[in-house]
Structures are given as structure tokens and as C-alpha cells.
Design an enzyme around this catalytic site. Sequence first.
Site: not given
Ligand code: UN1
Length: 505
Positions: A177, A286, A388
Site C-alpha cells: 500500500k 526520518c 519531530e
Molecule cells: C527515511 O527517511 O525514512 O539514510 C529513509 C537516509 C536514506 C534513507 C532515509 N538513505 O537518509
Amino acid sequence: MSSPQKALNYIGGEWSWPDGAGAIKSINPADASEVVCETPESSAEELDRAVDAAAKAFSGWRRTPPPARAVILQRAGQILAERKQRIGELIAREAGKPVAEGCGDVQEAIDMAELAAGEGRRLYGDTAPSELPNKMCLTFREPIGVCGLITPWNFPVAIPAWKSFHALICGNTVVIKPASDTPMCGHEFVRALADAGLPPGVINLVQGRGSVVGEAMIKHPKIALISITGSTETGKHVAAECGRTGKRISLECGGKNAEIVMDDADLELAVDGALWGAFGTSGQRCTATSRLIVHEAVYDKMLEKIAKRAAKLRLGPGVDPTTDVGPLVNESQFKKVMEYIRVGKEEDKARLIRGGFRASGGRLDRGWFIEPTIFADVDRTMRIFKEEIFGPVLSVIKVGDLEEAVETLNDCNYGLSSSIYTRDINKALWAVREIEAGIVYVNGPTIGAEVHMPFGGVKGTGNGHREAGKVGLDIFTEWKTVYIDYSGKLQRAQIDTDEILASGN
Ligand code: UN1
């Protein structure tokens, strides 16, 4: 660009738009007047069809030798490599990130195909001696069944690849999804696997809303595992639901990553890292650098340098190769980030030293652009320190020494990525040990993980699993332990062992 106008479902080897389903428009975040594609608002019944197809395909795929599975994944990687530029441009249009980053997103999927295909000739288990004579012990990795993969918009090709390639090489079948902001990227990713010759039903794609398709997925009795990358709030909800239906679950949720800059650091390098970490992908990773923790001896110098350099970043649509920072992915993310900026401005002690407003003028007026924003003198009580933001907003905090720097970094509900800039090996290694995070960089930014290394975090970031790397296989397999007794007689573990020792056999 000749991308199809419809981002479809892929179920049992057929592309389809479910009868009567309404359409969700995928909008270019850099230009609200451009509809990138339309995608169906699939129902829970449509998900049922996909799960049935995946369940039906499982018995054949499970028995396909892993090196044969690997051939298909390798081919998928080659197809993605051939289409890299085109899909990279699509990512720029649909997710907003600069095209070089879009191509990087596809490259991460290609790397992952290579890694997973290699695992097809390994998937190693253990052999071990038995405590009894003429008996052997060994272990095998076994697939789990139908895996539901819920993937985000910020890495709309790489993250489906992280999840599905490992799931598939282990012999599972999958239903994906994808995020409703990036349906065409999901379509293109699955198309590469279909074109590579994956048998019908082994991979399935159901487009639509998280509240309908995602919700049906986490409750579905025939889905054995959910792997999701999303917000911490969503992760908690999914985990609770999966707990009720006894599913395995892998969570990759938020981060509030920090870069530490010590007084002995190469400041230019530290600024390069902070700019790329905080404003690359418009802060929508993230792993983005959201906090910059700076030693007091270099604090003012660091602020001056970073504000000056941030002012030079060029905002624009991702498809323009001169763009450094693209838009936020949609209006609701834009509003959320603007709200955090408002909250930051209301803090008496925090000082806005750069940005803090919607970027406008010319073509920027058509999209969700925010000026790279920096708050100085942030302290640990503030919301912009703790929560965040997922946007181009950096909070800078002053500290007196290494111990305080690491304590400040660790004062956080998340623990995904982190970084320290120092020229002192002793300080670096002390920090590597003390930092509470799944990933630590020394003299590098918080973003840029490589696929052959474990990816994931501690505390609120996850639930103990890691993606990618060789350990990424763990969530997608169960261990089967096999004992083979060729003594021809009953041998009782724990009981007959004493007798064997006594007899010297
Ligand atoms: C994410 O933001 O969920 O290390 C992944 C990094 C990328 C992956 C990020 N290779 O910033």
C-alpha cells in the site's frame, strides 16, 4: 515524459482500476496546477482480492529455490537501472525532491535488489553439534506468508524496495500500500518487478487511502506481517491493531536527529553536514538533522557560517537541476511545518536567525515552499527541541562540553540517526558508545544510510527491528530448527547425556 496517466492496482498479475472506484489526484507539490496522475480510491474488498492473490501465490513462491528468486530480483534491479533517470524525474514531480535525489532514491532500490539477490545464495542457517551422539542440529530460515507493506512518500521507491526485496527473497508474497501522495512511484516500482518476470500474485499493489486500505490491511486475518514506515502516532496504532490479530510487526517511525559540533571540529565540514542533513529533501527524512548541538567556543562562528550558507540554497521545483531545496510534499505537511515555525517564534528565548516564512515569488508561489529556517538558542524545554517537525527547520542548542552535548542529544523520545563532528578520536569514540541511536555518523551528516547496513532506531523510533543489511532478513523469516537422529534408538536430551558422559562414548 511519457508516464502513464493512471497509477493502477496490480493484483494477481493484472493491472486494474477497480470498477466504480473514485479517483485520488496526485498533485505536483511544486506546482499545484499539475496533476501527475490519478489513482483509485480502492476499497477493503479490493485489498481482499490482493491478499487472496498473494496467499494463492505463496505455496509456489515459497518452494521456488532462493537463487531462482534472486535471478528475478536481479533483473528488477537492472530494469530500475535502465529507468533510473525517468523514475528519478517522476519522483521529483510527484514527491518534490530535486531530481538528483530522486535518482538517488532509485539507486537505493537498485542497491537493495543487488543485496537481496546476493542473499538468495546465502540465507544461511546454523549447524551445531548435538549433546547426544549420532545426532545433528541445524536451522533454516522459512518465509512467513503474506506480508503487508505500508510505505511512505518521502522515499517512494527506495523504501518499498527495502521492504519488498527482503520479503521476496525469503519466499514471502507481498501486498504493498504505497502513500497516496506518490501513487505513480509505487506503480513504477511494481512495474519493474512485474516486467522482471515475478510470477502473478507474488507482488500486489493496492492504491488508495490509508484510512481504508491501510486499515483493512492491519486487520486482515490472512496477512501475517505488517512492515510500516510512518509517523510514530500511526506506528502505535498499527502495532496495537497487529497485536490484537497476532501479526508480526516492523515499525520504522520518527526521528529527532542531532548533529554535535565540538570545539575542535572542522567547521566548514560541520556546516556542509548540517545543511545537507537539515535541508536536503526539505528536511523530510526520518534521518534529517533537526537539532544542531554546538560547543560554546564555536557557537557564534557556527551560527554565522550556517545562516550565511543556508541563504545561498536555491529553492525551486525538483525537476530543475539547479534546485537545492524542493517543496514540502503537500498542503497539510506545509501547514504542520508552518505551525512549528509559529511555535518556535513564540518561544521567548529562541532566536530566529534565518527563514521562518513561506518562500514566495515567481514559480515558488505555485508550490508548498518554506525558506530553510534556523532557530538559535533553543533549549531542552521547547517543543521545537523535542518534536519531530519533518521540514526544513533546524534548532541550534549551545552546550559547554562533550558530556553535556551527548546528554542533550539523548534527551529525546526518538533514537534513529546522530552525528558528531570532532577531530579528536577519543571524543568521537566516547560519543559513539554513549549516544542512544540506531545510527551514529562521525564527521558525516545524519542522512545517507547505505543499504547493506542495518537501518532503524531505538526508543520511539521503532520496535527493535532493523531494515536492510543482512539483519533485514530477520523480520521476514521464522527459524526452523531441525534435529536429525541417526543413532537408530531413542535418545533423551537432558536425561541420557549423563549416561553418555559416564560411559565415555
Ligand atoms: C527515511 O527517511 O525514512 O539514510 C529513509 C537516509 C536514506 C534513507 C532515509 N538513505 O537518509
